[in-house]
Scaffold this active site. Structure first.
Site, PDB file in Angstrom:
ATOM      1  N   ASP A   8      24.687   9.477  10.890  1.00 58.74           N
ATOM      2  CA  ASP A   8      25.754   9.811   9.962  1.00 58.74           C
ATOM      3  C   ASP A   8      25.086  10.010   8.602  1.00 58.74           C
ATOM      4  O   ASP A   8      23.982   9.521   8.372  1.00 58.74           O
ATOM      5  CB  ASP A   8      26.781   8.675   9.922  1.00 58.74           C
ATOM      6  N   ASP A  10      26.794  10.048   4.899  1.00 59.76           N
ATOM      7  CA  ASP A  10      27.284   9.227   3.781  1.00 59.76           C
ATOM      8  C   ASP A  10      27.310   7.752   4.166  1.00 59.76           C
ATOM      9  O   ASP A  10      27.917   7.371   5.157  1.00 59.76           O
ATOM     10  CB  ASP A  10      28.676   9.672   3.354  1.00 59.76           C
TER      11      ASP A  10
END
Length: 175
Positions: A8, A10
């Site tokens: 991922d 952020d």
């Protein structure tokens, strides 16, 4: 087929919802988390392709254009390259949060697409993220999973940062 690491973006690689930046809508908003680039470099040097899989509903909601998102990812790739790491590809879901698409995590669409296009064995690969939706997407795709952060999780392993998770990720890839 090869093994890969899916990350991922952020909260795993860069700051989000901090004093310095709320959301990353421009390359100037991008601040890597401590040790994140070095962690990607370790995974790269270990021989694994590293991919980003990120929900970017800000595109669908009109907070940024897709071309700006590509510039942000270009900047991210540059910062990681400076530390010896490499991002093979940054996949993203540009749709609104409630669009019902297959690519938005917790759905596994981005991982399935990357696996098909890059000949990846998902059952031998790892998905790491800082939300349970990342873990759910990884599990639905058949990956092993690592949760980055604090709190309860259904992931196979958990660490406070990507840098701290490298050992667990490499162990899961070796199993």
């Amino acid at each position: 087929m090869k093994k890969a690491v899916f990350l991922d973006r952020d909260g795993v690689l860069n700051e989000v919802l901090t004093e310095r930046v709320k959301f990353v809508n421009r390359p100037d908003d991008l601040y890597l988390l401590e040790g994140a680039a070095e962690a990607v470099a370790e995974l790269t040097k270990a021989g694994f392709d590293v991919f980003i899989v990120t929900n970017q509903g800000g595109v669908g909601l009109g907070f940024m254009k897709e071309r700006d998102l590509k510039k942000i990812h270009g900047r991210l790739e540059e910062l990681i390259l400076e530390k010896g790491g490499a991002i093979r590809e940054a996949a993203y879901c540009p749709h609104k949060p409630k669009a019902g698409c297959e690519c938005r995590k917790p759905n596994p669409g981005m991982l399935l697409d990357l696996a098909r296009r890059h000949d990846i064995d998902l059952s031998a690969s790892v998905m790491a993220g800082d939300h349970e939706r990342d873990i759910e997407a990884g599990k639905k795709a058949g990956c092993k999973t690592v949760f980055i952060g604090e709190g309860e999780t259904s992931a196979d392993a958990k660490a406070p940062s990507l840098q701290a998770a490298v050992k667990d990720i490499l162990q899961l890839l070796a199993d």
